[in-house]
Scaffold this active site. Structure first.
Site, PDB file in Angstrom:
ATOM      1  N   ILE A   1      23.537   0.518   9.110  1.00  0.00           N
ATOM      2  CA  ILE A   1      24.828   0.654  11.265  1.00  0.00           C
ATOM      3  C   ILE A   1      23.660  -0.016  11.687  1.00  0.00           C
ATOM      4  CG2 ILE A   1      26.388   1.158  12.587  1.00  0.00           C
ATOM      5  CD1 ILE A   1      26.180   3.745  11.496  1.00  0.00           C
TER       6      ILE A   1
ATOM      7  N   LYS B   1      16.512   9.130  17.588  1.00  0.00           N
ATOM      8  CA  LYS B   1      17.260   7.865  17.752  1.00  0.00           C
ATOM      9  C   LYS B   1      17.879   8.161  19.145  1.00  0.00           C
ATOM     10  CE  LYS B   1      18.097   8.377  13.296  1.00  0.00           C
ATOM     11  NZ  LYS B   1      18.513   9.629  11.779  1.00  0.00           N
TER      12      LYS B   1
ATOM     13  N   GLY C   1      18.193  12.599  -1.132  1.00  0.00           N
ATOM     14  CA  GLY C   1      17.435  11.697  -0.443  1.00  0.00           C
ATOM     15  C   GLY C   1      17.386  11.367   1.191  1.00  0.00           C
TER      16      GLY C   1
ATOM     17  N   GLY D   1      19.971   8.075   3.239  1.00  0.00           N
ATOM     18  CA  GLY D   1      19.880   7.428   1.605  1.00  0.00           C
ATOM     19  C   GLY D   1      18.786   6.071   1.624  1.00  0.00           C
TER      20      GLY D   1
ATOM     21  N   ALA E   1       0.801  -0.943   0.151  1.00  0.00           N
ATOM     22  CA  ALA E   1       0.119  -0.125  -0.168  1.00  0.00           C
ATOM     23  C   ALA E   1       0.985   1.397  -0.018  1.00  0.00           C
ATOM     24  CB  ALA E   1      -0.862   0.119   1.520  1.00  0.00           C
TER      25      ALA E   1
ATOM     26  N   GLU F   1      15.959  -1.955  13.098  1.00  0.00           N
ATOM     27  CA  GLU F   1      17.419  -1.712  13.107  1.00  0.00           C
ATOM     28  C   GLU F   1      17.950  -0.603  11.976  1.00  0.00           C
ATOM     29  OE1 GLU F   1      20.857  -3.885  14.152  1.00  0.00           O
ATOM     30  OE2 GLU F   1      20.605  -1.603  13.746  1.00  0.00           O
TER      31      GLU F   1
ATOM     32  N   GLU G   1      14.389  13.865   6.294  1.00  0.00           N
ATOM     33  CA  GLU G   1      13.222  14.018   6.251  1.00  0.00           C
ATOM     34  C   GLU G   1      12.134  14.201   5.960  1.00  0.00           C
ATOM     35  OE1 GLU G   1      12.212  11.485   9.649  1.00  0.00           O
ATOM     36  OE2 GLU G   1      14.319  11.086   8.074  1.00  0.00           O
TER      37      GLU G   1
ATOM     38  N   VAL H   1      17.350   3.345  13.451  1.00  0.00           N
ATOM     39  CA  VAL H   1      18.511   4.204  14.010  1.00  0.00           C
ATOM     40  C   VAL H   1      19.679   3.797  12.962  1.00  0.00           C
ATOM     41  CG1 VAL H   1      19.502   4.502  16.130  1.00  0.00           C
ATOM     42  CG2 VAL H   1      17.540   3.799  16.398  1.00  0.00           C
TER      43      VAL H   1
ATOM     44  N   ARG I   1       0.776   5.774  -0.581  1.00  0.00           N
ATOM     45  CA  ARG I   1      -0.424   6.728  -1.490  1.00  0.00           C
ATOM     46  C   ARG I   1       0.206   7.043  -3.313  1.00  0.00           C
ATOM     47  NH1 ARG I   1       1.114  11.741   2.776  1.00  0.00           N
ATOM     48  NH2 ARG I   1       3.197  10.827   2.005  1.00  0.00           N
TER      49      ARG I   1
END
Ligand code: HSE
Length: 426
Positions: free
Chosen positions: A134, A203, A185, A300, A43, A127, A188, A130, A45
């Protein structure tokens, strides 16, 4: 071979990268992990943006995915705390594991969500929430699970680290660097979350909860971003032997856990100082294993998708094993305010008239408030108002606040004084 059926909710930058990565690595995962990961429902938008990546029908109804009988794991990549919260609640109640990159959701509502997961016998993988690629969640939860943490701190936002790097290395202004970070990219959807330190605060609250096995609510954090920083602060810090980094810091003090986010002068020879561009790093100090740092790409589409896929492999293999994350609450949250509690060194930049008595007045007020000066710098070539840069010895944060409120009232001060903390002795 075990087949795991995935419902993907949200297919923006990270989601579309995940679809491509799943396709590319399908055979390897089957061979290595004996796991067949099949996306059975999506799903988003904007279905048109991912139509070319998949054969399966794409819906715009996010909530329906969480209750589908043919879904084992719901991947939530919507972001934000509204629809995402409904999707995750519904998925958990329907006894589906959840994999998410949503730090805001877990930092603000993690308590109830982990409890709900536990009650329903399923797990939440985060994972990717944060530090992007990493593997810090697993490092804290598994690799260092025998250790007592003294401090955990890190560069946890790729956008701001990219901006600070480009302002220093390319002499770009703040706006240009932010625009490039958005185009790549990293940012936020609301970039104030990046530049004002909110994303990093989400985070560090998650990392601190895990490191100390205690509740570290986001609402308890003091947060400062990078928007007040100017090029002169970046250059002057460097000439003093430091690089400015936006750090999330959580440490154990006498009163309990103290967690905060602010720009920090990091000595150039500290490993955190050399983490550049959109890279993130987490530095920790433990009683048993000493200090260490993990670093890598923190933002990214593809790096973040790689962490989502790692969670799908991990939780897909473990499905139906319970894991309650926040169990002990070993430490309280410090009740004292940061101002009372925290001793820091500061870089202070005063924008002042260049006339007799200015320096002595600044020194008098600092001295009266129990702040000792470590160094002073002023360039003869500057036109008025000049920048007087003072690096101090350690004093309470409250003493700094008091001094600056007094100094900034003086008629010779021409701009609000900039104060940036130095990295504590780590
Ligand atoms: N906006 C975030 C960053 C993306 O810049 O680090 C990953 O959380």
């Amino acid at each position: 071979m075990k087949q795991i059926r995935i419902g993907l909710v949200g297919a923006g930058v990270v989601g579309s990268n995940l679809l491509q990565l799943l396709e590319k690595n399908r055979q390897t995962i089957q061979t290595r992990n004996q796991l067949d990961l099949q996306v059975v429902a999506i799903a988003t938008r904007t279905p048109s943006k991912i139509q070319h990546l998949t054969q399966i029908p794409i819906s715009t109804d996010a909530k329906s995915i969480a209750s589908r009988e043919d879904v084992d794991i719901v991947v939530e990549l919507v972001g934000g705390t509204e629809i995402a919260s409904e999707v995750v609640h519904s998925a958990l109640k329907n006894k589906k594991a959840v994999v998410t990159a949503n730090k805001a959701l877990l930092s603000e509502k993690g308590d109830e969500l982990f409890q709900l997961a536990f009650e329903n016998g399923v797990e939440i993988g985060y994972e990717a929430a944060v530090a992007g690629s990493i593997p810090i969640i697993r490092t804290l939860r598994d690799g260092l699970s025998s250790c007592e943490f003294e401090v955990i701190c890190g560069i946890l936002n790729g956008t701001t680290n990219f901006i600070l790097t480009k302002m220093e290395e390319e002499d770009w202004d703040y706006g240009t660097a932010l625009k490039v970070a958005q185009d790549l990219g990293f940012a936020e959807s609301d970039p104030t979350f990046d530049v004002e330190g909110i994303d990093a605060a989400h985070k560090i609250s998650l990392l601190a909860s895990l490191a100390y096995r205690s509740k570290v609510p986001f609402s308890n954090l003091k947060v400062e971003g990078i928007s007040k920083l100017k090029s002169i602060d970046i250059q002057a810090s460097k000439s003093l032997g430091y690089r400015i980094k936006l750090l999330g810091i959580s440490k154990i003090t006498n009163g309990g856990i103290l967690t905060k986010v602010h720009p920090t002068l990091v000595p150039l020879n500290h490993p955190l100082a050399n983490v550049m561009n959109e890279s993130n790093a987490v530095f920790y100090k433990t009683v048993e294993a000493g200090a260490g740092m993990v670093t890598g790409k923190g933002a990214g589409g593809l790096p973040t998708a790689s962490a989502v896929l790692a969670d799908l492999i991990y939780y897909g293999s473990r499905i139906r094993i319970q894991d309650k994350i926040l169990e002990n609450n070993s430490y309280p949250i410090s009740k004292k305010s940061r101002e009372q509690e925290n001793k820091v060194r500061n870089y202070l930049r005063f924008s002042t008239l260049d006339k007799p008595g200015v320096l002595s007045e600044i020194a008098r007020i600092l001295g009266k408030n129990d702040i000792s000066i470590a160094s002073v710098q002023q360039k003869e070539s500057e036109k008025e108002p000049v920048n007087v840069i003072v690096v101090t010895h350690e004093s309470n944060e409250g003493n700094f606040a008091q001094s600056l409120s007094e100094i900034d009232k003086a008629s010779f001060i021409k701009e609000k004084t900039v104060a940036i903390r130095l990295l504590e002795n780590l």
